[in-house]
Design a protein around this motif. Sequence first.
Motif, PDB file in Angstrom:
ATOM      1  N   ARG A 159       0.823  -1.211   0.000  1.00  0.00           N
ATOM      2  CA  ARG A 159       0.000   0.000   0.000  1.00  0.00           C
ATOM      3  C   ARG A 159       0.860   1.265   0.000  1.00  0.00           C
ATOM      4  O   ARG A 159       0.642   2.167  -0.811  1.00  0.00           O
ATOM      5  N   VAL A 160       1.846   1.335   0.905  1.00  0.00           N
ATOM      6  CA  VAL A 160       2.634   2.577   0.981  1.00  0.00           C
ATOM      7  C   VAL A 160       3.439   2.805  -0.295  1.00  0.00           C
ATOM      8  O   VAL A 160       3.613   3.945  -0.713  1.00  0.00           O
ATOM      9  N   LEU A 161       3.904   1.732  -0.918  1.00  0.00           N
ATOM     10  CA  LEU A 161       4.641   1.891  -2.173  1.00  0.00           C
ATOM     11  C   LEU A 161       3.720   2.347  -3.289  1.00  0.00           C
ATOM     12  O   LEU A 161       4.048   3.278  -4.033  1.00  0.00           O
ATOM     13  N   GLU A 162       2.564   1.707  -3.407  1.00  0.00           N
ATOM     14  CA  GLU A 162       1.667   2.039  -4.516  1.00  0.00           C
ATOM     15  C   GLU A 162       1.014   3.409  -4.353  1.00  0.00           C
ATOM     16  O   GLU A 162       0.509   3.966  -5.322  1.00  0.00           O
ATOM     17  N   GLU A 163       1.042   3.976  -3.145  1.00  0.00           N
ATOM     18  CA  GLU A 163       0.512   5.326  -2.935  1.00  0.00           C
ATOM     19  C   GLU A 163       1.489   6.408  -3.394  1.00  0.00           C
ATOM     20  O   GLU A 163       1.108   7.565  -3.549  1.00  0.00           O
ATOM     21  N   LEU A 164       2.745   6.036  -3.610  1.00  0.00           N
ATOM     22  CA  LEU A 164       3.742   7.012  -4.055  1.00  0.00           C
ATOM     23  C   LEU A 164       3.485   7.418  -5.505  1.00  0.00           C
ATOM     24  O   LEU A 164       3.215   6.563  -6.352  1.00  0.00           O
ATOM     25  N   ASP A 165       3.604   8.708  -5.780  1.00  0.00           N
ATOM     26  CA  ASP A 165       3.523   9.175  -7.163  1.00  0.00           C
ATOM     27  C   ASP A 165       4.678   8.559  -7.942  1.00  0.00           C
ATOM     28  O   ASP A 165       5.823   8.584  -7.485  1.00  0.00           O
ATOM     29  N   GLY A 166       4.372   8.010  -9.093  1.00  0.00           N
ATOM     30  CA  GLY A 166       5.413   7.431  -9.936  1.00  0.00           C
ATOM     31  C   GLY A 166       5.524   5.925  -9.820  1.00  0.00           C
ATOM     32  O   GLY A 166       6.178   5.290 -10.640  1.00  0.00           O
ATOM     33  N   VAL A 167       4.910   5.331  -8.796  1.00  0.00           N
ATOM     34  CA  VAL A 167       4.949   3.869  -8.669  1.00  0.00           C
ATOM     35  C   VAL A 167       3.750   3.287  -9.405  1.00  0.00           C
ATOM     36  O   VAL A 167       2.608   3.625  -9.126  1.00  0.00           O
ATOM     37  N   GLU A 168       4.041   2.429 -10.368  1.00  0.00           N
ATOM     38  CA  GLU A 168       2.980   1.801 -11.150  1.00  0.00           C
ATOM     39  C   GLU A 168       2.465   0.549 -10.450  1.00  0.00           C
ATOM     40  O   GLU A 168       1.271   0.293 -10.410  1.00  0.00           O
ATOM     41  N   LYS A 169       3.399  -0.245  -9.903  1.00  0.00           N
ATOM     42  CA  LYS A 169       2.997  -1.510  -9.299  1.00  0.00           C
ATOM     43  C   LYS A 169       4.052  -1.949  -8.289  1.00  0.00           C
ATOM     44  O   LYS A 169       5.237  -1.727  -8.493  1.00  0.00           O
ATOM     45  N   ALA A 170       3.587  -2.588  -7.198  1.00  0.00           N
ATOM     46  CA  ALA A 170       4.488  -3.172  -6.218  1.00  0.00           C
ATOM     47  C   ALA A 170       4.004  -4.585  -5.915  1.00  0.00           C
ATOM     48  O   ALA A 170       2.838  -4.793  -5.601  1.00  0.00           O
ATOM     49  N   VAL A 171       4.902  -5.556  -6.060  1.00  0.00           N
ATOM     50  CA  VAL A 171       4.590  -6.943  -5.729  1.00  0.00           C
ATOM     51  C   VAL A 171       5.495  -7.332  -4.564  1.00  0.00           C
ATOM     52  O   VAL A 171       6.713  -7.408  -4.711  1.00  0.00           O
ATOM     53  N   VAL A 172       4.883  -7.541  -3.400  1.00  0.00           N
ATOM     54  CA  VAL A 172       5.639  -7.818  -2.181  1.00  0.00           C
ATOM     55  C   VAL A 172       5.369  -9.251  -1.757  1.00  0.00           C
ATOM     56  O   VAL A 172       4.219  -9.697  -1.734  1.00  0.00           O
ATOM     57  N   THR A 173       6.446  -9.982  -1.424  1.00  0.00           N
ATOM     58  CA  THR A 173       6.299 -11.367  -0.994  1.00  0.00           C
ATOM     59  C   THR A 173       6.914 -11.553   0.384  1.00  0.00           C
ATOM     60  O   THR A 173       7.990 -11.032   0.672  1.00  0.00           O
ATOM     61  N   LEU A 174       6.212 -12.288   1.220  1.00  0.00           N
ATOM     62  CA  LEU A 174       6.656 -12.533   2.588  1.00  0.00           C
ATOM     63  C   LEU A 174       7.745 -13.595   2.634  1.00  0.00           C
ATOM     64  O   LEU A 174       8.749 -13.428   3.341  1.00  0.00           O
ATOM     65  N   ASP A 175       7.557 -14.682   1.883  1.00  0.00           N
ATOM     66  CA  ASP A 175       8.481 -15.818   1.967  1.00  0.00           C
ATOM     67  C   ASP A 175       9.931 -15.455   1.677  1.00  0.00           C
ATOM     68  O   ASP A 175      10.829 -15.876   2.393  1.00  0.00           O
ATOM     69  N   ASP A 176      10.147 -14.677   0.626  1.00  0.00           N
ATOM     70  CA  ASP A 176      11.528 -14.318   0.295  1.00  0.00           C
ATOM     71  C   ASP A 176      11.868 -12.873   0.669  1.00  0.00           C
ATOM     72  O   ASP A 176      12.975 -12.413   0.415  1.00  0.00           O
ATOM     73  N   GLY A 177      10.927 -12.165   1.277  1.00  0.00           N
ATOM     74  CA  GLY A 177      11.199 -10.809   1.761  1.00  0.00           C
ATOM     75  C   GLY A 177      11.600  -9.834   0.671  1.00  0.00           C
ATOM     76  O   GLY A 177      12.558  -9.084   0.824  1.00  0.00           O
ATOM     77  N   LYS A 178      10.857  -9.850  -0.417  1.00  0.00           N
ATOM     78  CA  LYS A 178      11.195  -8.973  -1.537  1.00  0.00           C
ATOM     79  C   LYS A 178      10.022  -8.096  -1.929  1.00  0.00           C
ATOM     80  O   LYS A 178       8.868  -8.461  -1.751  1.00  0.00           O
TER      81      LYS A 178
END
Length: 69
Positions: A22-41
């Motif tokens: 959410r915080v990444l995708e709320e930034l101006d200029g961010v099109e998409k953020a895919v966050v994964t718990l298992d590998d911490g990326k």
Amino acid sequence: MKSITLHVTGMTCGGCVKSVTRVLEELDGVEKAVVTLDDGKAIVTFDESAVSIPQLIETIEDAGFDATE
């Protein structure tokens, strides 16, 4: 658009993943953020002219997590 993989530590559950996304995708200029718990990326697709990598990292850290490139 550019994509970068950030390493995120401190996430312990699905709620953490949603918060970081959410915080990444709320930034101006961010099109998409895919966050994964298992590998911490976080794979972030963003416009370099609108947001910088240090801003992405700072945003994650302001949400209570640690991030590195």
